[in-house]
Design a protein around this motif. Sequence first.
Motif, short mmCIF file in Angstrom:
data_model
loop_
_atom_site.label_atom_id
_atom_site.label_comp_id
_atom_site.label_asym_id
_atom_site.label_seq_id
_atom_site.Cartn_x
_atom_site.Cartn_y
_atom_site.Cartn_z
N LYS A 174 4.24 12.05 6.01
CA LYS A 174 3.29 12.18 7.13
C LYS A 174 2.05 12.68 6.10
O LYS A 174 1.40 12.14 6.05
N LYS A 175 1.72 13.26 4.82
CA LYS A 175 1.17 13.17 3.67
C LYS A 175 0.71 11.69 3.53
O LYS A 175 -0.66 11.56 3.55
N LEU A 176 1.70 10.96 3.11
CA LEU A 176 1.10 9.67 2.58
C LEU A 176 0.36 8.50 4.18
O LEU A 176 0.07 7.97 3.25
N SER A 177 0.99 9.06 5.58
CA SER A 177 0.87 8.34 6.01
C SER A 177 -1.12 8.75 6.60
O SER A 177 -2.04 7.90 6.70
N LYS A 178 -1.61 9.91 6.31
CA LYS A 178 -2.43 10.12 6.66
C LYS A 178 -3.50 9.49 5.36
O LYS A 178 -5.01 8.83 6.21
N LYS A 191 1.32 -1.22 0.13
CA LYS A 191 -0.22 -0.20 0.20
C LYS A 191 1.09 1.13 -0.11
O LYS A 191 0.60 2.11 -0.71
N ILE A 192 2.33 1.76 0.84
CA ILE A 192 2.71 2.57 0.68
C ILE A 192 3.38 2.85 -0.62
O ILE A 192 4.16 3.71 -1.23
N VAL A 193 3.41 1.35 -1.39
CA VAL A 193 4.69 2.09 -2.52
C VAL A 193 3.29 2.71 -3.40
O VAL A 193 3.16 3.28 -4.74
N GLN A 194 2.05 1.84 -3.35
CA GLN A 194 1.01 2.10 -4.69
C GLN A 194 0.39 3.34 -4.54
O GLN A 194 0.40 3.72 -4.92
N GLU A 195 0.16 3.59 -2.73
CA GLU A 195 0.01 4.96 -2.61
C GLU A 195 0.60 5.90 -2.86
O GLU A 195 1.19 7.39 -2.86
N GLY A 196 2.04 5.72 -3.12
CA GLY A 196 3.50 7.08 -2.63
C GLY A 196 3.62 6.88 -4.63
O GLY A 196 3.47 8.02 -4.33
N SER A 241 -2.62 5.96 8.10
CA SER A 241 -1.35 4.85 8.93
C SER A 241 -0.59 5.79 9.85
O SER A 241 -0.84 6.40 9.80
N THR A 242 1.06 5.48 10.03
CA THR A 242 1.51 6.15 10.77
C THR A 242 2.95 6.56 9.84
O THR A 242 2.79 5.56 9.52
N GLU A 243 3.51 7.51 10.30
CA GLU A 243 4.76 7.96 9.66
C GLU A 243 5.55 6.83 9.99
O GLU A 243 6.24 6.28 9.20
N ALA A 244 5.40 6.75 11.81
CA ALA A 244 6.57 5.48 11.99
C ALA A 244 6.80 4.55 10.92
O ALA A 244 7.75 3.41 10.93
N SER A 245 5.64 4.32 10.58
CA SER A 245 5.13 2.43 10.04
C SER A 245 5.48 2.31 8.92
O SER A 245 6.19 1.48 8.06
N TYR A 298 7.92 4.33 7.81
CA TYR A 298 9.65 4.90 8.58
C TYR A 298 10.50 3.75 8.41
O TYR A 298 11.33 3.07 8.19
N ARG A 299 9.63 2.15 8.90
CA ARG A 299 9.59 0.96 9.26
C ARG A 299 10.08 0.48 7.63
O ARG A 299 11.29 -0.76 7.58
N TYR A 300 9.84 0.83 6.76
CA TYR A 300 9.90 0.20 5.20
C TYR A 300 11.35 0.88 3.94
O TYR A 300 12.19 0.27 4.04
N PHE A 301 11.17 2.24 4.13
CA PHE A 301 12.58 3.62 3.89
C PHE A 301 13.03 4.36 5.02
O PHE A 301 11.17 4.71 5.75
N GLU A 302 13.72 4.19 4.64
CA GLU A 302 14.82 5.47 5.79
C GLU A 302 14.21 6.55 5.61
O GLU A 302 14.26 7.68 5.87
N ASN A 303 13.79 6.63 4.28
CA ASN A 303 13.29 8.29 3.80
C ASN A 303 12.67 8.61 2.34
O ASN A 303 12.89 7.34 1.90
N LYS A 304 12.26 9.50 2.23
CA LYS A 304 11.18 9.89 1.12
C LYS A 304 12.12 9.61 -0.26
O LYS A 304 12.12 9.24 -1.31
N HIS A 305 13.40 9.65 -0.74
CA HIS A 305 14.57 9.62 -1.47
C HIS A 305 14.97 8.38 -1.76
O HIS A 305 15.03 7.99 -3.30
N ARG A 306 14.82 7.34 -0.66
CA ARG A 306 15.21 5.81 -0.32
C ARG A 306 13.95 5.13 -1.04
O ARG A 306 14.43 4.40 -1.95
#
Length: 225
Positions: free
Chosen positions: A46-50, A26-31, A54-58, A60-68
């Motif tokens: 933050k925008k993606l988590s909304k 879902k993170i990848v698809q909606e990202g 979900s939460t920003e923390a969730s 960050y468990r998959y990607f260390e930052n938005k560039h990655r």
Amino acid sequence: MIAKLQIQLNTALYLRDPQSTDLGQKIVQEGIYMIDEIGFESFTFKKLSKRINSTEASIYRYFENKHRLLVYLIAWYWNYVEYKITFETHNISNAEEKLKIAIQLITSKLADDDNFPGISESVLQRIVISESDKTYLTKNVDQINREGLFKGYKSLCMTIASYMLEINPAFKFSRSLTSTCLEAAHQQIFFAEHLPRLTDIKKEEKMYDRNCEFLTSLIFSSLKS
């Protein structure tokens, strides 16, 4: 029933494989949709988590930052293109025909592929056209490269360069020409859409075909020189 396939990527691209969980997918698809809609500069976790409830923390468990995450998406795209080229050329022995197929695939306007239901290839291609330079135009590009995050792009480059060398083993610039054309495959479309005086390709329905024509002419003229 259509089998669901996966593109295998370098594990250094992520902290946790997003293909392994529903949330990761879902993170990848909606990202993809969000970056396409608002641009990479305005995109935040933050925008993606909304958006995904979900939460920003969730995230960050998959990607260390938005560039990655962006590097992951662009890497997925180029690995997918190489998969398509390999699939379309596996029974072909003629190098010129293989090269023409490769050029067609790197320049064509993608449709969504039902084999990969979690990814919209058509939307991802728009991100490649508008945002892919940001994966390597960064101060830490050498570190990113040492981690092997451009491995898929390099592999695609070497595959296409090998077709060129089959046609003309004496050609000295196979990788240079290939990387130039891979960049042009999306840059010329970007120019046609936003900076039209930088290209002869017009913003129209057939601009992808015109780009294919341009790169085919460039490549085969270079190989004959």
